[in-house]
Design an enzyme around this catalytic site. Structure first.
Site, PDB file in Angstrom:
ATOM      1  N   THR A 263      34.415  36.331  15.987  1.00 21.55           N
ATOM      2  CA  THR A 263      35.878  36.211  16.021  1.00 21.55           C
ATOM      3  C   THR A 263      36.390  36.882  17.290  1.00 21.55           C
ATOM      4  O   THR A 263      35.910  37.938  17.697  1.00 21.55           O
ATOM      5  CB  THR A 263      36.521  36.848  14.779  1.00 21.55           C
ATOM      6  OG1 THR A 263      36.159  36.077  13.624  1.00 21.55           O
ATOM      7  CG2 THR A 263      38.041  36.874  14.888  1.00 21.55           C
ATOM      8  N   PHE A 265      39.468  38.641  19.197  1.00 22.95           N
ATOM      9  CA  PHE A 265      40.697  39.397  18.968  1.00 22.95           C
ATOM     10  C   PHE A 265      41.404  39.612  20.305  1.00 22.95           C
ATOM     11  O   PHE A 265      40.758  39.674  21.358  1.00 22.95           O
ATOM     12  CB  PHE A 265      40.380  40.760  18.339  1.00 22.95           C
ATOM     13  CG  PHE A 265      39.768  40.680  16.963  1.00 22.95           C
ATOM     14  CD1 PHE A 265      40.549  40.839  15.835  1.00 22.95           C
ATOM     15  CD2 PHE A 265      38.413  40.441  16.814  1.00 22.95           C
ATOM     16  CE1 PHE A 265      39.984  40.768  14.568  1.00 22.95           C
ATOM     17  CE2 PHE A 265      37.832  40.364  15.547  1.00 22.95           C
ATOM     18  CZ  PHE A 265      38.630  40.524  14.422  1.00 22.95           C
TER      19      PHE A 265
END
Length: 365
Positions: A263, A265
């Site tokens: 992921t 960020f």
């Protein structure tokens, strides 16, 4: 080698390690003193940001380029990230907003970027993170923007349209999901709590192993674990850090459908980052709904050989079937080619362009 000789050799090596440790402490102290001096100069300058991601990226890239082992790049990166973070707090105390409670993946990403020395502020949702940053109550915020397999975190994208914040860094975090529960076996689990994105990233595993369990979305993975902690027949999908914090047993580890799950960020603040030599620029743009509108928006970048690493459309929520386009460009907004392309988009009749920020490219480790 006799036992006595082995003992003498171990003692000699341990003494040498102790001496090296003493040298490291002295060098870290010296580095901290230099960082504090940098902070004083910046403070005298008035408006210079204390956190400069491009400078940190240059340091990390230089250190990893010279790493010949035996310590891995990932381990060395972690060591220097803590040292840099600790020195940064000597320049200026940092406060960082994240999606709470503690031990969410957003919290883990924030700790990876800023180290243990920052003050972390748990927020209930993404809107609150943007509020904290925009108002100046915290220095920075960390929000997820996309997963390698599930795609964009659309709520984060939507907030960028109207909020006055800048992207100054990105963090890539390997995501591993674990099934936390006090149930002794899978057939005792009746409900699974987690964040929507985490449930999506474990969709195939859940269908294969818990096809009859009810799935309920929560505001964060850590909140899901807190909900499931004392509920009979309940489980949560969360991080190992959450399991350790709450003292919850892990029934099954690594239940994500893709074990190379990452992921991305974003770090948001009141400024972006100066050029580092390897950067991205995030923008949001739109044009009137007519044939060829998107082509026209992208043409200035094609003409100048500027690559787009991502493009995503989102409804404006002002009129039906009206969209904005989020894009990540290769290069910094101050690079000549990028600046020319952005100006060409701005000059288009009735177009909309907002530069969300330029920041160093994060390398997966």
């Amino acid at each position: 080698m006799t036992d006595e000789a082995r003992k003498r050799e171990l003692n000699r090596l341990r003494a040498a390690i102790d001496a090296v440790d003493d040298e490291l402490v002295a060098l870290i102290r010296r580095r901290a003193e230099l960082a504090a001096e940098v902070g004083r100069i910046k403070e005298d300058g008035g408006d210079s940001p204390f956190y400069v991601p491009s400078r940190e990226a240059e340091i990390i890239r230089r250190i990893l380029a010279g790493n010949d082992g035996p310590i891995s790049d990932a381990a060395l990166h972690g060591i220097f990230r803590e040292i840099i973070g600790a020195c940064l707090t000597l320049e200026q105390p940092l406060s960082v907003a994240f999606l709470g409670p503690e031990s969410t993946f957003t919290h883990v990403a924030a700790r990876k970027q800023f180290g243990a020395g920052a003050r972390y502020v748990a927020c209930r949702n993404f809107d609150e993170i943007f509020d904290e940053v925009e108002s100046g109550r915290v220095t920075y915020g960390v929000v997820p923007v996309e997963n390698a397999f599930e795609g964009a975190v659309t709520h984060t994208l939507d907030l960028f349209v109207d909020r006055e914040v800048s992207i100054c860094a990105e963090v890539l975090l390997g995501i591993h999901h674990h099934l936390l529960t006090r149930a002794a076996a899978l057939d005792e689990v009746r409900v699974v709590y987690s964040k929507t994105e985490a449930l999506g990233q474990c969709r195939d595993w859940l269908q294969a192993h818990l096809p009859h369990a009810r799935l309920e979305s929560m505001e964060s993975t850590a909140a899901a674990a807190e909900r499931a902690k004392d509920e009979a027949g309940a489980a949560a999908i969360a991080s190992l850090q959450t399991a350790e914090r709450l003292g919850m047993p892990v029934l099954v580890e690594n239940i994500e459908d893709h074990h190379d799950n990452i992921t991305r960020f974003l770090v948001i603040g009141q400024h972006d980052s100066p050029p580092s030599g390897k950067d991205k620029t995030a923008i949001v743009m739109s044009a009137p709904n007519r044939p060829g509108a998107l082509h026209d928006l992208l043409e200035p970048f094609r003409e100048r050989g500027i690559g787009l690493t991502r493009i995503e459309s989102r409804p404006t929520r002002r009129r039906m079937w009206e969209y904005v386009f989020f894009a990540d460009l290769q290069g910094h907004r101050k690079d000549d080619r990028v600046a020319e392309a952005l100006e060409a988009v701005r000059a288009m009749p009735d177009s909309f362009l907002k530069v969300l920020g330029s920041y160093p490219v994060a390398e997966p480790l």
